[in-house]
Design a protein around this motif. Structure first.
Motif, PDB file in Angstrom:
ATOM      1  N   ASN A   8      35.678  -1.590   9.969  1.00  0.00           N
ATOM      2  CA  ASN A   8      36.308  -2.619  10.808  1.00  0.00           C
ATOM      3  C   ASN A   8      37.823  -2.402  10.878  1.00  0.00           C
ATOM      4  OD1 ASN A   8      33.749  -3.580  10.955  1.00  0.00           O
ATOM      5  ND2 ASN A   8      34.166  -5.588  10.077  1.00  0.00           N
ATOM      6  N   PRO A  18      40.374  -8.069  12.771  1.00  0.00           N
ATOM      7  CA  PRO A  18      39.021  -8.418  13.207  1.00  0.00           C
ATOM      8  C   PRO A  18      38.974  -9.085  14.581  1.00  0.00           C
ATOM      9  CG  PRO A  18      39.676  -9.725  11.282  1.00  0.00           C
ATOM     10  CD  PRO A  18      40.742  -8.701  11.502  1.00  0.00           C
ATOM     11  N   ARG A  46      32.672  -6.297  13.367  1.00  0.00           N
ATOM     12  CA  ARG A  46      33.710  -7.273  13.727  1.00  0.00           C
ATOM     13  C   ARG A  46      33.177  -8.638  14.128  1.00  0.00           C
ATOM     14  NH1 ARG A  46      37.191  -3.458  14.547  1.00  0.00           N
ATOM     15  NH2 ARG A  46      39.408  -3.953  14.715  1.00  0.00           N
ATOM     16  N   GLU A  88      32.089 -10.409  11.155  1.00  0.00           N
ATOM     17  CA  GLU A  88      33.249 -10.693  10.316  1.00  0.00           C
ATOM     18  C   GLU A  88      33.979 -11.944  10.831  1.00  0.00           C
ATOM     19  OE1 GLU A  88      36.314  -7.673  10.238  1.00  0.00           O
ATOM     20  OE2 GLU A  88      37.284  -8.590   8.495  1.00  0.00           O
ATOM     21  N   VAL A 127      32.231 -14.974   9.745  1.00  0.00           N
ATOM     22  CA  VAL A 127      32.462 -15.244   8.326  1.00  0.00           C
ATOM     23  C   VAL A 127      33.829 -15.921   8.150  1.00  0.00           C
ATOM     24  CG1 VAL A 127      32.875 -14.158   6.072  1.00  0.00           C
ATOM     25  CG2 VAL A 127      30.972 -13.364   7.503  1.00  0.00           C
ATOM     26  N   TYR A 158      40.573 -12.336   7.389  1.00  0.00           N
ATOM     27  CA  TYR A 158      39.731 -11.133   7.440  1.00  0.00           C
ATOM     28  C   TYR A 158      38.975 -10.953   6.145  1.00  0.00           C
ATOM     29  CZ  TYR A 158      43.278  -8.303   4.820  1.00  0.00           C
ATOM     30  OH  TYR A 158      44.144  -7.788   3.897  1.00  0.00           O
ATOM     31  N   VAL A 159      37.977 -10.103   6.166  1.00  0.00           N
ATOM     32  CA  VAL A 159      37.197  -9.800   4.971  1.00  0.00           C
ATOM     33  C   VAL A 159      37.928  -8.692   4.214  1.00  0.00           C
ATOM     34  CG1 VAL A 159      34.988  -8.921   4.099  1.00  0.00           C
ATOM     35  CG2 VAL A 159      35.018 -10.609   5.945  1.00  0.00           C
ATOM     36  N   CYS A 185      34.078  -7.667  -2.608  1.00  0.00           N
ATOM     37  CA  CYS A 185      34.649  -8.024  -1.313  1.00  0.00           C
ATOM     38  C   CYS A 185      35.253  -9.413  -1.430  1.00  0.00           C
ATOM     39  CB  CYS A 185      33.602  -7.984  -0.198  1.00  0.00           C
ATOM     40  SG  CYS A 185      32.242  -9.146  -0.432  1.00  0.00           S
ATOM     41  N   VAL A 241      37.509 -12.788   1.038  1.00  0.00           N
ATOM     42  CA  VAL A 241      37.972 -13.304   2.327  1.00  0.00           C
ATOM     43  C   VAL A 241      39.350 -13.905   2.107  1.00  0.00           C
ATOM     44  CG1 VAL A 241      37.519 -14.937   4.214  1.00  0.00           C
ATOM     45  CG2 VAL A 241      35.596 -13.904   2.984  1.00  0.00           C
ATOM     46  N   PRO A 256      31.185  -7.482   5.347  1.00  0.00           N
ATOM     47  CA  PRO A 256      30.993  -8.718   6.121  1.00  0.00           C
ATOM     48  C   PRO A 256      29.511  -9.037   6.345  1.00  0.00           C
ATOM     49  CG  PRO A 256      32.709  -7.381   7.117  1.00  0.00           C
ATOM     50  CD  PRO A 256      32.060  -6.528   6.059  1.00  0.00           C
ATOM     51  N   TRP A 269      27.909 -12.659   5.680  1.00  0.00           N
ATOM     52  CA  TRP A 269      27.266 -13.290   6.835  1.00  0.00           C
ATOM     53  C   TRP A 269      25.816 -13.640   6.514  1.00  0.00           C
ATOM     54  CZ3 TRP A 269      23.167 -12.076  10.111  1.00  0.00           C
ATOM     55  CH2 TRP A 269      23.145 -12.718  11.356  1.00  0.00           C
TER      56      TRP A 269
END
Ligand SMILES: *Cc1c(COP(=O)(O)O)cnc(C)c1O
Length: 377
Positions: free
Chosen positions: A52, A56, A67, A70, A73, A91-92, A242, A244, A278, A282
């Motif tokens: 990505n 995003p 994307r 993402e 999310v 963004y993630v 990961c 956010v 993501p 998600w």
């Protein structure tokens, strides 16, 4: 072109490692990562170079990515954290640390001469981030429970009140899961008539479920935060780290820079970004929804209450912060810490009742502690 197969030895190396990872995952109470996930539905995505690249919300010429998911999310968390309706972005990330770095970066761009305040109990990565960003900073004392000492904070800001204030608030500290109260911090800034300030919430550990419990801790945008970072592999659970980060769009716009090569805007810390992570976030959001996530949080809180009770029944001085899934107690033997992968610091340790932990795990852990007590007497 693909060619060649792994040798028998190399295949062995992999199966040995898999076995080891499986075993180490079973007995695991010390670190805040959920392990009760099943992302089989997503395995086909491992066949593709998902990336990505860039922002995003701005399409890139590189088209193999996630994307659209993402963005969903990010929207989910912006809503959960009550971000201003027309002024959010995010963004993630690769984890909570990157989200914290991002928050501090935005704060520095807004207030280049600001002073950063954070408590002693702050995650170790923050100091490194401050070093990377070359930001002036002061460590504030903590109270016994790990929460920032508001009197020390007020006193210290007063001494430096000519400088813009940048706060790194902890929403669940690493050792005791204490939450700094963002509303209280804002009240201090108001009392001291500080005009230029920025509040970033390090909600890596307990951000997601803090938004789902009553009474709701003061930590989000409505309470006064300007940006919030969470880890995705902790409460949600994911096969790779990961996270956010959610920030105000107006602040992100100040650092945005168009880059022809990627056909997008360079607003993130790294260039290439994980296009797979993501999908996991998600998947969890869609599968569980708010109700499922809430049930998950309540389960963890119940397990933590059970663990605290069982430890106390044994005469162990266990305690918990309000609505925390971390149970604190004096560090047990090295053997038990090793077996259950418990972190220990200055004689204190904890277990973290992530959603995959249930009473059976607690009972097994308690049995180990009891067996050791018998040996000692
Ligand atoms: C885990 C954690 C971090 C770091 O997050 P990563 O996802 O490991 O990068 C930062 N702060 C707190 C309070 C944490 O619990």
């Amino acid at each position: 072109m693909t060619s060649g197969n792994l040798s028998a030895t190399d295949q062995h190396t992999l199966s040995d490692l898999l076995e080891k990872v499986k075993n180490q995952t079973d007995l695991f109470l010390g670190y805040p990562v959920a392990k009760d996930f099943d992302y089989q539905e997503l395995t086909d995505f491992l066949k593709y170079p998902m990336n990505n690249l860039g922002d995003p919300f701005v399409t890139s010429t590189y088209g193999v990515g996630s994307r659209e998911l993402e963005k969903e999310v990010v929207a989910f968390f912006a809503n959960l954290f009550r971000a201003p309706e027309d002024n959010w972005w995010g963004y993630v990330t690769n984890g909570g640390s990157e989200g914290n770095l991002y928050g501090l970066y935005l704060a520095r761009e807004l207030h280049p001469k600001g002073m950063v305040y954070y408590s002693e109990a702050t995650h170790y990565s923050v100091q490194k981030n401050l070093h990377l960003l070359n930001m002036s900073n002061i460590v504030i004392r903590t109270q016994e429970n790990g929460e920032i000492d508001y009197d020390d904070l007020e006193y210290t800001i007063r001494m430096n009140r000519h400088m813009p204030v940048i706060i790194m608030a902890n929403i669940g500290t690493t050792m005791t899961e204490a939450r700094d109260d963002v509303a209280k911090i804002k009240a201090i800034l108001k009392k001291l008539a500080i005009q230029h300030y920025y509040i970033h919430a390090d909600a890596a550990l307990s951000g997601t479920y803090s938004a789902l419990i009553e009474p709701r801790p003061a930590f989000d945008f409505e309470d006064g935060a300007d940006s919030i970072a969470i880890s995705g592999h902790k409460f949600f659970g994911s096969p790779m780290p990961c996270g956010v980060v959610i920030a105000k769009k107006s602040n992100r716009d100040r650092i945005a820079r168009s880059v022809a090569y990627i056909g997008s805007v360079d607003t993130t810390i790294t260039g290439s970004r994980n296009g797979h992570s993501p999908l996991f976030l998600w998947h969890t959001i869609k599968r569980l929804g708010i109700a499922g996530l809430k049930a998950r949080a309540l389960h963890s809180l119940e397990t933590a209450a059970y663990a605290e009770l069982k430890l106390k029944e044994m005469g162990i001085a266990a305690w918990r912060n309000t609505n925390a899934i971390t149970v604190n107690f004096p560090a047990p033997s090295v053997a038990i810490c090793k077996k259950w992968q418990l972190a220990a610091e200055n004689g204190h340790s904890h277990i973290i009742c992530m959603p995959n932990v249930n009473q059976t795990h607690i009972d097994l852990f308690i049995a180990d502690l009891k067996a050791e007590m018998v040996l000692q007497h």
